[in-house]
Write an enzyme that holds these catalytic residues in place. Structure first.
Site, mmCIF file in Angstrom:
data_model
loop_
_atom_site.group_PDB
_atom_site.id
_atom_site.type_symbol
_atom_site.label_atom_id
_atom_site.label_comp_id
_atom_site.label_asym_id
_atom_site.label_seq_id
_atom_site.Cartn_x
_atom_site.Cartn_y
_atom_site.Cartn_z
ATOM 1 N N ASP A 50 0.873 -1.175 0.000
ATOM 2 C CA ASP A 50 0.000 0.000 0.000
ATOM 3 C C ASP A 50 0.912 1.227 0.000
ATOM 4 O O ASP A 50 1.480 1.595 1.027
ATOM 5 C CB ASP A 50 -0.886 -0.038 1.245
ATOM 6 C CG ASP A 50 -1.933 1.068 1.257
ATOM 7 O OD1 ASP A 50 -1.741 2.080 0.555
ATOM 8 O OD2 ASP A 50 -2.917 0.923 1.986
ATOM 9 N N ILE A 51 1.066 1.850 -1.167
ATOM 10 C CA ILE A 51 2.051 2.910 -1.346
ATOM 11 C C ILE A 51 1.329 4.255 -1.382
ATOM 12 O O ILE A 51 0.601 4.559 -2.323
ATOM 13 C CB ILE A 51 2.919 2.657 -2.609
ATOM 14 C CG1 ILE A 51 3.904 3.801 -2.831
ATOM 15 C CG2 ILE A 51 2.097 2.339 -3.825
ATOM 16 C CD1 ILE A 51 4.933 3.506 -3.906
ATOM 17 N N GLU A 52 1.533 5.047 -0.321
ATOM 18 C CA GLU A 52 0.840 6.317 -0.168
ATOM 19 C C GLU A 52 1.784 7.385 0.370
ATOM 20 O O GLU A 52 2.913 7.097 0.773
ATOM 21 C CB GLU A 52 -0.352 6.164 0.794
ATOM 22 C CG GLU A 52 -1.386 5.133 0.397
ATOM 23 C CD GLU A 52 -2.584 5.142 1.338
ATOM 24 O OE1 GLU A 52 -3.166 6.229 1.549
ATOM 25 O OE2 GLU A 52 -2.922 4.066 1.868
ATOM 26 N N ASN A 53 1.290 8.598 0.382
ATOM 27 C CA ASN A 53 1.905 9.747 1.051
ATOM 28 C C ASN A 53 3.243 10.129 0.400
ATOM 29 O O ASN A 53 3.710 9.503 -0.547
ATOM 30 C CB ASN A 53 2.073 9.471 2.551
ATOM 31 C CG ASN A 53 1.768 10.686 3.392
ATOM 32 O OD1 ASN A 53 2.071 11.812 3.008
ATOM 33 N ND2 ASN A 53 1.173 10.460 4.543
ATOM 34 N N ASP A 102 6.294 10.030 1.578
ATOM 35 C CA ASP A 102 7.493 9.247 1.867
ATOM 36 C C ASP A 102 7.677 8.072 0.916
ATOM 37 O O ASP A 102 8.795 7.582 0.732
ATOM 38 C CB ASP A 102 7.489 8.763 3.315
ATOM 39 C CG ASP A 102 6.247 7.962 3.665
ATOM 40 O OD1 ASP A 102 5.276 7.966 2.871
ATOM 41 O OD2 ASP A 102 6.228 7.325 4.742
#
Length: 537
Positions: A372-375, A377
């Site tokens: 789950d790749i978010e935000n 960073d």
């Protein structure tokens, strides 16, 4: 199909042959008067079963994705009944598809029928005429004492409803086939109108009721490979009036073959927050088989741990996974998320990050992993994006058969610039991602959640086709949708009805994955989980 028409002062709507020419419809035809006749709500809504003996299951089913299971015992015959409004002195036909030993179908105080043994689905049918002053009828199904669980599906009470409304809905228009598999056909049509309101649609397969739905899409399953089928649709209103048949549409199921597509219905379960429910109790209540378990983060550098604190083995997470598997299910871990100390930035190289992923894979002998790749960073960091893609490529090469998923935010038109980059780089680096799952929510309060979800998915489909050179069907098969039940962070509302529409659209377009955040929030009746369990891809 034999149809009884009601004699009314107004003209009857007529569907003419394959050309589908319609005169103005106004007279009411016979309709299925029962609510929740195929148990597609995932609950026993509108049905009453004795002694808590009834439940809704996802297998076996005759049509759609759900069926009734009646657990007859030595002390209870598992009687399930529904009361409907009827007209006096009127003929009705009651039918149901059943499986099991000594299954009964009838109307209270009237006619009934039964089968001593049905090892596969068998249709029971009985006709009756209401009394001169009768305004309601209770229809029932039951098994027999000590004969075990029976199953029933696609129950129909065919005839005019009670009440003063005698105007039928218009016929559904533009029926069309939106997808086929070896054992199913997905359909869609344009909505009907009614003077009071359309409450649902009955889909007929070769003249026999196949399933009932509330929206304008349906998937008819349990079909035979390489076989021609003919479908028509009727709209119905609350009074039990039914429209004329739609135009007929035909479809041929695909040849039988190995389905190598990756299909997963996996709502989020979070053991670190929100009074987590019993995973197995939810499975038993809804038929769900997979969970997306959240969240694996970094602990003391490049080391995976649940919520950065609970070990991979020896704790509640491992014991929950074992219980899920013992109940016939499985899990995919969600690695990352919106907040927290994540592995992507903490592992310095793709190789180091792949090593962290491998620890998770080995701990649970996983069939799939989800990042789950978010935000800012991870998602909005090109170095970390490439690091994650490189790591996923490594673990895929080192673990034959492992499926990899990327979950990421989206605009309501499709991926934003960072999402487009993620897709492009996955192709350039040869990451061989199995599923690109978008999170179509948080667009802003008041958004059309069905329309926005479809538009966002179509945008991703176009991007995948452009980048990978896939066909439309190939692109859909690599897409997932991860929604948010009830209210989103920005106040958007996804109701069970809207989520059902999204689920049906996802089925009809044969996407690969359906999830939502989260089972913890799906109380008290697990409605969204039950709907998600009906996702078949």
């Amino acid at each position: 199909m034999r149809t009884r028409h009601r004699i009314l002062a107004c003209a009857t709507a007529v569907l003419i042959g394959s050309a589908g020419a319609l005169t103005t419809p106004s007279a009411a035809q016979a309709a299925n008067l029962l609510s929740n006749p195929g148990f597609e709500s995932g609950t026993l809504s509108d049905w009453s079963c004795s002694g808590g003996t009834g439940s809704v299951v996802s297998s076996p089913v005759h049509g759609g994705t759900k069926a009734l299971a009646g657990a007859a015992s030595a002390a209870d015959n598992a009687r399930c009944a529904q009361t409907v409004s009827v007209q006096p002195g009127t003929e009705y036909t009651l039918s149901a598809w059943v499986r099991g030993n000594y299954v009964y179908l009838g109307v209270d105080g009237g006619a009934s029928t039964w089968t001593a043994s049905a090892s596969d689905w068998k249709q029971l049918t009985v006709s009756f005429t209401t009394g001169a002053s009768q305004r309601t009828a209770e229809v029932y199904l039951h098994g027999w004492y000590g004969q075990g669980t029976y199953h029933a599906d696609d129950v129909s009470l065919d005839g005019p409803g009670g009440g003063d409304d005698a105007e039928a809905p218009t016929a559904p228009t533009s029926p069309r086939v939106t997808g086929t598999s070896a054992t199913s056909v997905s359909l869609a049509w344009n909505a009907s109108t009614d003077n009071v309101g359309v409450t649902g649609y009955d889909v007929y397969r070769d003249g026999v009721l196949a399933t009932s739905v509330t929206g304008t899409t349906a998937t008819v399953s349990g079909l035979t490979p390489s076989t021609d089928y003919r479908f028509t649709v009727r709209a119905k209103d609350r009074a039990g009036n039914a429209s004329p048949d739609s135009q007929a549409v035909t479809a041929t199921t695909d040849e039988k073959g190995d389905d190598t597509r990756f299909i997963q219905a996996a709502p989020y379960l979070y053991l670190g927050w929100g009074n987590p429910p019993s995973a197995t109790e939810v499975m038993n209540a809804t038929g769900i088989k997979w969970y997306t378990m959240a969240f694996i983060l970094a602990q003391n550098g490049c080391n995976p741990a649940w919520d950065s604190q609970r070990p991979l083995t020896g704790g509640v997470d491992e014991s929950t996974i074992k219980a899920i598997r013992a109940a016939g299910g499985d899990i995919v871990p969600s690695i990352g998320g919106w907040s927290g100390n994540k592995l992507g930035p903490n592992c310095a190289t793709p190789e180091a990050l792949a090593g962290a992923y491998q620890k998770v894979i080995d701990a649970y002998d996983l069939k799939a992993i989800d990042v789950d790749i978010e935000n800012t960073d991870e998602f909005e960091n090109p170095v970390v994006q490439d690091r994650i893609l490189g790591a996923l490529k490594i673990v895929k090469e080192n673990n034959p058969g492992l499926r990899t998923i990327l979950t990421f935010p989206t605009l309501n038109t499709g991926p934003n610039s960072w999402g487009n980059r993620l897709v492009e780089r996955s192709h350039a680096l040869g990451a061989d991602i199995d599923n690109f799952t978008i999170m179509p929510f948080n667009f802003g309060g008041g958004a059309d959640m069905y329309g926005s979800t479809v538009n966002a998915t179509e945008g991703l489909k176009g991007k995948l086709m452009s980048v990978f050179g896939w066909t439309e069907a190939q692109a859909y098969a690599h897409i997932g949708i991860s929604g948010m039940n009830n209210s989103s962070d920005t106040g958007e509302i996804t109701t069970p009805r809207i989520w059902t529409q999204i689920r049906d659209w996802a089925n009809s377009h044969h996407i690969g994955r359906l999830a939502f955040w989260s089972v913890n929030r799906d109380r008290p009746d697990w409605e969204f989980t039950s709907i998600t369990a009906g996702f078949t891809g």
